[in-house]
Design a protein around this motif. Structure first.
Motif, PDB file in Angstrom:
ATOM      1  N   LEU A 281      -0.288  29.427  28.398  1.00 39.83           N
ATOM      2  CA  LEU A 281       0.981  29.045  29.010  1.00 39.83           C
ATOM      3  C   LEU A 281       1.252  27.548  28.873  1.00 39.83           C
ATOM      4  O   LEU A 281       0.333  26.734  28.877  1.00 39.83           O
TER       5      LEU A 281
ATOM      6  N   ASP B 287       2.830  25.700  31.092  1.00 40.31           N
ATOM      7  CA  ASP B 287       2.516  25.135  32.412  1.00 40.31           C
ATOM      8  C   ASP B 287       1.543  26.115  33.072  1.00 40.31           C
ATOM      9  O   ASP B 287       1.955  27.010  33.796  1.00 40.31           O
TER      10      ASP B 287
ATOM     11  N   GLN C 171      -0.544  28.247  35.261  1.00 37.89           N
ATOM     12  CA  GLN C 171      -0.760  28.565  36.665  1.00 37.89           C
ATOM     13  C   GLN C 171      -0.959  30.069  36.784  1.00 37.89           C
ATOM     14  O   GLN C 171      -0.244  30.842  36.145  1.00 37.89           O
TER      15      GLN C 171
ATOM     16  N   ARG D  36       0.501  30.524  42.710  1.00 39.82           N
ATOM     17  CA  ARG D  36       1.933  30.456  42.998  1.00 39.82           C
ATOM     18  C   ARG D  36       2.331  31.251  44.242  1.00 39.82           C
ATOM     19  O   ARG D  36       3.485  31.222  44.654  1.00 39.82           O
TER      20      ARG D  36
ATOM     21  N   TYR E 275      11.392  33.293  31.665  1.00 32.62           N
ATOM     22  CA  TYR E 275      10.305  33.194  32.642  1.00 32.62           C
ATOM     23  C   TYR E 275       9.745  34.597  32.880  1.00 32.62           C
ATOM     24  O   TYR E 275      10.478  35.581  32.833  1.00 32.62           O
TER      25      TYR E 275
ATOM     26  N   ARG F 126       6.861  31.908  35.550  1.00 33.17           N
ATOM     27  CA  ARG F 126       6.216  30.916  34.676  1.00 33.17           C
ATOM     28  C   ARG F 126       6.989  30.868  33.356  1.00 33.17           C
ATOM     29  O   ARG F 126       7.376  31.900  32.815  1.00 33.17           O
TER      30      ARG F 126
ATOM     31  N   ARG G  62       7.784  30.970  29.656  1.00 36.33           N
ATOM     32  CA  ARG G  62       7.104  31.631  28.541  1.00 36.33           C
ATOM     33  C   ARG G  62       7.762  31.330  27.205  1.00 36.33           C
ATOM     34  O   ARG G  62       7.109  31.355  26.170  1.00 36.33           O
TER      35      ARG G  62
ATOM     36  N   ASN H  96       7.188  25.629  34.941  1.00 35.67           N
ATOM     37  CA  ASN H  96       7.481  26.857  35.676  1.00 35.67           C
ATOM     38  C   ASN H  96       8.534  26.563  36.739  1.00 35.67           C
ATOM     39  O   ASN H  96       8.730  25.405  37.122  1.00 35.67           O
TER      40      ASN H  96
END
Length: 188
Positions: A102, A104, A106, A111, A157, A162, A164, A171
């Protein structure tokens, strides 16, 4: 008479003068300090947030009507907030994504809050240029990854919000929130 008692009159007058001068100095400095505080207090207090701003600093949302797989849009600080009740299948789908791939990185657990992993709460503002992504309402385009799609520049997302695909660098932001009960969340 004062000379007979051994008291020098000019010395007594000088001591009284010093005492009076000290009192006048202390009184003047004290008056200036009180005046300064009286001047500064209104200036400083007018810089604090007004009641209408403080009222917007947090919002409470009742989650009881949100079915699994459904999402709603709420307002927090004049910006949209997406609240999604993830299904077990969506949670499994989000968990099987290789986080290292990813942009970003996470995990879904990072989350969401422990004990409430099915509730994903994010700001509804694309991190590219601030557009509002679609994917909340029934029938809206959710993008290639089943989450959210920003129609302005094509950011996609996933179900964990997130990034993509597309130009968005990050994100969707997770705001500060806490659960007041199993069905009420306080954002902010």
């Amino acid at each position: 008479m004062a000379e007979d008692a051994g008291i020098d009159t000019p010395t007594l007058a000088a001591e009284e003068g010093v005492r009076r001068r000290d009192f006048i100095n202390i009184a003047a400095v004290s008056a200036a300090g009180v005046g300064g505080l009286a001047t500064l207090y209104p200036l400083i207090s007018q810089m604090s947030a007004s009641e209408d701003v403080l009222a917007l600093s947090s919002t409470e949302v009742d989650l009881s009507a949100i079915e699994p797989g459904q999402a709603i849009k709420a307002i927090f600080r004049k910006q949209p907030v997406f609240i999604r009740n993830l299904t077990p299948a969506e949670i499994a789908e989000a968990d099987k994504v290789d986080v290292a791939s990813l942009r970003d990185p996470q995990t879904l657990a990072e989350r969401t809050q422990e004990g409430h992993e099915n509730w994903l709460i994010t700001m509804g503002v694309c991190t590219h240029l601030g557009c509002v992504p679609s994917g909340v309402a029934e029938g809206e385009v959710k993008g290639e990854f089943g989450g959210y799609f920003c129609p302005c520049h094509g950011s996609h997302y996933d179900v964990a919000a997130r990034i993509r695909k597309g130009p968005a660098p990050l994100n969707l932001q997770v705001p500060e929130y806490e659960f007041l009960s199993d069905t009420v969340v306080k954002i902010g």
